[in-house]
Design a protein around this motif. Structure first.
Motif, PDB file in Angstrom:
ATOM      1  N   ILE A  67       0.836  -1.205   0.000  1.00 43.34           N
ATOM      2  CA  ILE A  67       0.000   0.000   0.000  1.00 43.34           C
ATOM      3  C   ILE A  67       0.867   1.250   0.000  1.00 43.34           C
ATOM      4  O   ILE A  67       0.595   2.219  -0.712  1.00 43.34           O
ATOM      5  CB  ILE A  67      -0.977  -0.021   1.199  1.00 43.34           C
ATOM      6  N   ILE A  68       1.931   1.254   0.795  1.00 44.22           N
ATOM      7  CA  ILE A  68       2.841   2.406   0.824  1.00 44.22           C
ATOM      8  C   ILE A  68       3.512   2.583  -0.534  1.00 44.22           C
ATOM      9  O   ILE A  68       3.649   3.703  -1.035  1.00 44.22           O
ATOM     10  CB  ILE A  68       3.878   2.242   1.955  1.00 44.22           C
ATOM     11  N   PHE A  69       3.921   1.489  -1.152  1.00 47.94           N
ATOM     12  CA  PHE A  69       4.536   1.555  -2.479  1.00 47.94           C
ATOM     13  C   PHE A  69       3.568   2.141  -3.508  1.00 47.94           C
ATOM     14  O   PHE A  69       3.942   2.990  -4.319  1.00 47.94           O
ATOM     15  CB  PHE A  69       4.992   0.154  -2.909  1.00 47.94           C
ATOM     16  N   LEU A  70       2.316   1.709  -3.472  1.00 52.71           N
ATOM     17  CA  LEU A  70       1.325   2.245  -4.402  1.00 52.71           C
ATOM     18  C   LEU A  70       1.057   3.728  -4.165  1.00 52.71           C
ATOM     19  O   LEU A  70       0.878   4.494  -5.112  1.00 52.71           O
ATOM     20  CB  LEU A  70       0.021   1.467  -4.301  1.00 52.71           C
ATOM     21  N   SER A  71       1.037   4.149  -2.910  1.00 56.47           N
ATOM     22  CA  SER A  71       0.777   5.561  -2.631  1.00 56.47           C
ATOM     23  C   SER A  71       1.930   6.428  -3.120  1.00 56.47           C
ATOM     24  O   SER A  71       1.717   7.518  -3.640  1.00 56.47           O
ATOM     25  CB  SER A  71       0.530   5.775  -1.139  1.00 56.47           C
ATOM     26  N   PHE A  72       3.176   5.952  -2.981  1.00 56.41           N
ATOM     27  CA  PHE A  72       4.314   6.725  -3.486  1.00 56.41           C
ATOM     28  C   PHE A  72       4.314   6.799  -5.008  1.00 56.41           C
ATOM     29  O   PHE A  72       4.610   7.838  -5.592  1.00 56.41           O
ATOM     30  CB  PHE A  72       5.642   6.134  -3.001  1.00 56.41           C
ATOM     31  N   THR A  73       3.953   5.722  -5.674  1.00 58.33           N
ATOM     32  CA  THR A  73       3.927   5.759  -7.134  1.00 58.33           C
ATOM     33  C   THR A  73       2.775   6.623  -7.639  1.00 58.33           C
ATOM     34  O   THR A  73       2.882   7.254  -8.683  1.00 58.33           O
ATOM     35  CB  THR A  73       3.801   4.344  -7.720  1.00 58.33           C
ATOM     36  N   ALA A  74       1.690   6.681  -6.902  1.00 57.81           N
ATOM     37  CA  ALA A  74       0.580   7.532  -7.307  1.00 57.81           C
ATOM     38  C   ALA A  74       0.939   9.002  -7.165  1.00 57.81           C
ATOM     39  O   ALA A  74       0.544   9.842  -7.980  1.00 57.81           O
ATOM     40  CB  ALA A  74      -0.660   7.210  -6.478  1.00 57.81           C
ATOM     41  N   GLN A  75       1.712   9.340  -6.155  1.00 57.01           N
ATOM     42  CA  GLN A  75       2.125  10.733  -5.963  1.00 57.01           C
ATOM     43  C   GLN A  75       3.215  11.133  -6.945  1.00 57.01           C
ATOM     44  O   GLN A  75       3.388  12.309  -7.237  1.00 57.01           O
ATOM     45  CB  GLN A  75       2.620  10.945  -4.534  1.00 57.01           C
ATOM     46  N   ALA A  76       3.950  10.184  -7.476  1.00 57.53           N
ATOM     47  CA  ALA A  76       5.056  10.487  -8.363  1.00 57.53           C
ATOM     48  C   ALA A  76       4.609  10.737  -9.798  1.00 57.53           C
ATOM     49  O   ALA A  76       5.430  11.046 -10.649  1.00 57.53           O
ATOM     50  CB  ALA A  76       6.076   9.347  -8.330  1.00 57.53           C
ATOM     51  N   GLN A  77       3.325  10.596 -10.072  1.00 58.22           N
ATOM     52  CA  GLN A  77       2.832  10.812 -11.430  1.00 58.22           C
ATOM     53  C   GLN A  77       2.968  12.274 -11.819  1.00 58.22           C
ATOM     54  O   GLN A  77       2.809  13.167 -10.998  1.00 58.22           O
ATOM     55  CB  GLN A  77       1.366  10.386 -11.538  1.00 58.22           C
ATOM     56  N   ASN A  78       3.259  12.515 -13.097  1.00 58.73           N
ATOM     57  CA  ASN A  78       3.335  13.880 -13.597  1.00 58.73           C
ATOM     58  C   ASN A  78       1.925  14.419 -13.772  1.00 58.73           C
ATOM     59  O   ASN A  78       1.079  13.783 -14.377  1.00 58.73           O
ATOM     60  CB  ASN A  78       4.064  13.928 -14.940  1.00 58.73           C
ATOM     61  N   THR A  79       1.712  15.627 -13.261  1.00 56.21           N
ATOM     62  CA  THR A  79       0.403  16.241 -13.438  1.00 56.21           C
ATOM     63  C   THR A  79       0.416  17.027 -14.734  1.00 56.21           C
ATOM     64  O   THR A  79       1.412  17.660 -15.083  1.00 56.21           O
ATOM     65  CB  THR A  79       0.073  17.172 -12.260  1.00 56.21           C
ATOM     66  N   THR A  80      -0.673  16.991 -15.434  1.00 53.93           N
ATOM     67  CA  THR A  80      -0.754  17.712 -16.700  1.00 53.93           C
ATOM     68  C   THR A  80      -1.103  19.164 -16.428  1.00 53.93           C
ATOM     69  O   THR A  80      -1.758  19.488 -15.440  1.00 53.93           O
ATOM     70  CB  THR A  80      -1.834  17.092 -17.612  1.00 53.93           C
ATOM     71  N   SER A  81      -0.650  20.032 -17.301  1.00 54.31           N
ATOM     72  CA  SER A  81      -0.970  21.446 -17.138  1.00 54.31           C
ATOM     73  C   SER A  81      -2.444  21.674 -17.470  1.00 54.31           C
ATOM     74  O   SER A  81      -3.076  20.868 -18.151  1.00 54.31           O
ATOM     75  CB  SER A  81      -0.089  22.296 -18.056  1.00 54.31           C
TER      76      SER A  81
END
Length: 78
Positions: free
Chosen positions: A10-24
């Protein structure tokens, strides 16, 4: 052991979800439309006649389908 691996997953998934690039932000082009002040009334002279059927017999197929009763609604002997 299972709970420890679940927490790490779960911690690994939360870190990968936060590491996504946000689109402008995408800017949307707006269209200006004018207000229509003229209204025209159209009268339709054609009329369609629809026929409703009444069934005389109690066991007709349409009435039987509309009067849907399941076996669960029927009383049972205790």
């Amino acid at each position: 052991m299972k709970t420890l691996t679940t927490i790490i997953f779960i911690i690994f998934l939360s870190f990968t979800a936060q590491a996504q690039n946000t689109t402008s932000e995408v800017k949307v082009e707006t269209i200006e439309m004018s207000i229509v002040t003229e209204t025209t009334n159209e009268v339709k002279t054609e009329s369609t006649t629809e026929v409703a059927r009444l069934y005389k017999f109690k066991n007709s197929r349409i009435k039987r389908d509309l009067n849907f009763i399941t076996k669960a609604n029927k009383p049972k002997m205790a």
